[in-house]
Scaffold this active site. Structure first.
Site, short mmCIF file in Angstrom:
data_model
loop_
_atom_site.label_atom_id
_atom_site.label_comp_id
_atom_site.label_asym_id
_atom_site.label_seq_id
_atom_site.Cartn_x
_atom_site.Cartn_y
_atom_site.Cartn_z
N LYS A 297 0.87 -1.19 0.00
CA LYS A 297 0.00 0.00 0.00
C LYS A 297 0.89 1.23 0.00
CE LYS A 297 -4.47 0.86 0.12
NZ LYS A 297 -5.56 0.01 -0.40
P1 NAD Z 1 -12.99 7.80 -2.69
O1 NAD Z 1 -11.97 8.82 -2.38
O2 NAD Z 1 -13.47 7.65 -4.09
O3 NAD Z 1 -14.27 8.02 -1.75
C1 NAD Z 1 -14.22 8.16 -0.37
C2 NAD Z 1 -15.57 8.67 0.08
O4 NAD Z 1 -15.61 8.72 1.51
C3 NAD Z 1 -15.88 10.09 -0.40
O5 NAD Z 1 -17.25 10.16 -0.73
C4 NAD Z 1 -15.62 10.93 0.85
O6 NAD Z 1 -16.35 12.15 0.84
C5 NAD Z 1 -16.13 9.98 1.90
N1 NAD Z 1 -15.70 10.29 3.25
C6 NAD Z 1 -14.47 10.62 3.69
N2 NAD Z 1 -14.54 10.87 5.02
C7 NAD Z 1 -15.83 10.65 5.39
C8 NAD Z 1 -16.54 10.74 6.59
N3 NAD Z 1 -15.91 11.10 7.70
N4 NAD Z 1 -17.85 10.43 6.62
C9 NAD Z 1 -18.50 10.10 5.48
N5 NAD Z 1 -17.88 10.01 4.32
C10 NAD Z 1 -16.57 10.28 4.27
O7 NAD Z 1 -12.39 6.42 -2.13
P2 NAD Z 1 -12.81 4.94 -2.52
O8 NAD Z 1 -11.85 4.45 -3.53
O9 NAD Z 1 -14.27 4.87 -2.74
O10 NAD Z 1 -12.43 4.19 -1.16
C11 NAD Z 1 -13.33 4.15 -0.04
C12 NAD Z 1 -12.94 2.99 0.85
O11 NAD Z 1 -12.99 1.78 0.08
C13 NAD Z 1 -11.52 3.07 1.41
O12 NAD Z 1 -11.48 2.46 2.69
C14 NAD Z 1 -10.72 2.24 0.43
O13 NAD Z 1 -9.52 1.74 1.00
C15 NAD Z 1 -11.73 1.14 0.17
N6 NAD Z 1 -11.48 0.39 -1.05
C16 NAD Z 1 -11.52 1.00 -2.28
C17 NAD Z 1 -11.26 0.25 -3.42
C18 NAD Z 1 -11.33 0.86 -4.79
O14 NAD Z 1 -11.17 0.10 -5.76
N7 NAD Z 1 -11.62 2.12 -4.94
C19 NAD Z 1 -10.96 -1.11 -3.31
C20 NAD Z 1 -10.96 -1.71 -2.06
C21 NAD Z 1 -11.22 -0.94 -0.94
#
Ligand code: NAD
Length: 424
Positions: free
Chosen positions: A108
């Site tokens: 990561k």
């Molecule tokens: P992203 O940046 O696209 O979205 C994150 C979202 O969380 C945004 O809408 C943001 O406004 C919101 N957010 C942040 N702080 C917040 C809070 N305190 N309360 C409510 N909402 C809040 O990120 P993503 O890629 O969607 O990732 C989100 C989660 O999913 C992370 O934990 C990431 O590690 C996990 N994840 C993502 C992927 C991927 O392929 N994108 C894969 C596996 C896991």
């Protein structure tokens, strides 16, 4: 989230490991081989800003394990990034890849930055500098990054280009989550949410819940959360609450997800500000109360440590589907398990992202590209098989789904490590 108790995600990850390692009766030597990260790199990145000044940003790359394949894991841009957060996320990647059986280890990366404060060219300079500083670590056979919070296909393109310029070769397999034009895979953008939906469908069948009549609350409306909302509302479920950094939005009759997506499109970012003016939603006074709503399914899709021992007793959902990494602390796990909440753990639930990243890497190496139907068929097969392997393990060993996922994954990693033995 400054009001939240400071919980070190790496401590949480280690507690999860210890619980499973104890059940597996691992020896101290076995634990030493696979518990801690193999390599931690920290860099200070000088970046030329638009006004001509130079600013330094801190960046990390953690390679937790390369036992089962090249390190694999996204790069996060966030002001709250710490080395312990990146270590925890790299650890979860090792075991996530093992749960779904894709041939990668865990890695990561992260940069301490609020990308919303940067201009586009500053963001490009930072992305390129990060990749250039770490270029000795990265490679299709050594460490393959991807998007995570606040990074996207454009950033992947700049990183891929930087690497290809250094190596003077076209090497798309060095990074996944790229746009289709640069060797991205059909279905990658929505893969994390799609994989989660495959798990949720199996979980509702297992628990005899009719998904078409289910109510759902989703925390986070970014890449993972927004696709989760779209796909589940296509399945007929009612999304009653969604949230992001701007707040939480609620409608007991169901939120119009197309309108929510349109709001983000108009805001030109994943921000729902203004949704309350365009649709029938109420902005909740305390966005954290979304996690305590009386819904069938709760989907944390934002950041770590959202459900803790403080709010876990108030959770009313029957199913928690962890789209985010590490949203539930070990102390909250125990409380939810006693309440008989069916939790689909992150290392299984959100593994759709890395699974399609793997398919992207395979396609890059073949130079032959599949249709979205073909990709989704493989994703469906892998997620459903993995869900049932974890469910069977959980029933056989009478442990919750998280520990069951770790039992399976740790066993696979330790077997690979022992077969390889020690080089020197
Ligand atoms: P992203 O940046 O696209 O979205 C994150 C979202 O969380 C945004 O809408 C943001 O406004 C919101 N957010 C942040 N702080 C917040 C809070 N305190 N309360 C409510 N909402 C809040 O990120 P993503 O890629 O969607 O990732 C989100 C989660 O999913 C992370 O934990 C990431 O590690 C996990 N994840 C993502 C992927 C991927 O392929 N994108 C894969 C596996 C896991």
């Amino acid at each position: 989230m400054s009001f939240l108790k400071q919980i070190n995600p790496f401590d949480s990850a280690m507690k999860q490991f210890d619980k499973a390692a104890q059940l597996l009766k691992l020896t101290e030597s076995q634990i030493a081989m696979i518990k801690e990260p193999r390599r931690i790199t920290e860099v200070n990145l000088p970046v030329r800003m638009s006004d001509g000044s130079i600013r330094i940003f801190k960046g990390f790359r953690v390679q937790h394990s390369v036992v089962r394949g090249p390190a694999k894991g996204g790069v996060r841009f966030h002001p709250g990034v710490t080395v312990d957060e990146v270590k925890a996320l790299a650890f979860w990647m090792t075991y996530k890849c093992a749960v779904v059986g894709v041939p990668f280890g865990g890695g990561k990366g992260g940069v301490v930055v609020d990308p919303g404060t940067l201009t586009r060219s500053e963001l490009e300079n930072l992305s390129r500098r990060y990749f250039a500083e770490m270029s000795d670590l990265f490679g299709p056979d050594s460490d393959v990054p991807a998007p995570d919070v606040n990074t996207n296909p454009q950033i992947m393109s700049w990183m891929f280009d930087t690497y290809s310029m250094h190596k003077k070769q076209y090497l798309p397999a060095v990074i996944t989550g790229k746009p289709l034009e640069l060797g991205g895979s059909a279905g990658r953008t929505e893969a994390t949410a799609q994989g989660m939906v495959f798990c949720v469908r199996e979980a509702t069948k297992h628990l005899n819940i009719n998904l078409k009549k289910a109510t759902i609350a989703i925390q986070g409306f970014g890449n993972a959360g927004s696709f989760a909302a779209s796909l589940l509302s296509d399945d007929g479920a009612k999304i009653v609450a969604i949230s992001d950094v701007s707040g939480a939005y609620y409608n007991s009759g169901g939120i119009d997800i197309k309108a929510a997506l349109e709001t983000c499109r108009k805001n030109k970012t994943w921000i729902l500000t203004g949704l309350e003016n365009n649709t029938k939603v109420k902005k909740m006074d305390d966005p954290m109360k979304l996690l305590e709503l009386d819904v069938d399914i709760l989907i944390p899709a934002a950041l770590e440590n959202q459900i803790t021992e403080d709010n876990a007793p108030n959770v009313k959902a029957k199913i928690i589907a962890e789209c985010a990494n590490g949203p539930v602390t070990p102390e909250a796990d125990d409380i939810l398990d006693k309440k008989k909440v069916f939790l689909i753990p992150d290392i299984l639930c959100n593994a759709g992202g890395v699974t399609v990243s793997y398919l992207e890497w395979v396609q890059n190496r073949m130079g032959y590209y599949w249709t979205k139907e073909r990709v989704n068929e493989d994703l469906h097969h892998i997620m459903v098989r993995s869900f049932h392997e974890v469910l069977n393990t959980s029933q056989e060993h009478k442990v919750d789904m998280r520990i069951a996922a770790f039992l399976l994954a740790i066993d696979r990693v330790i077997k690979a490590a022992e077969l390889r033995g020690l080089y020197a």
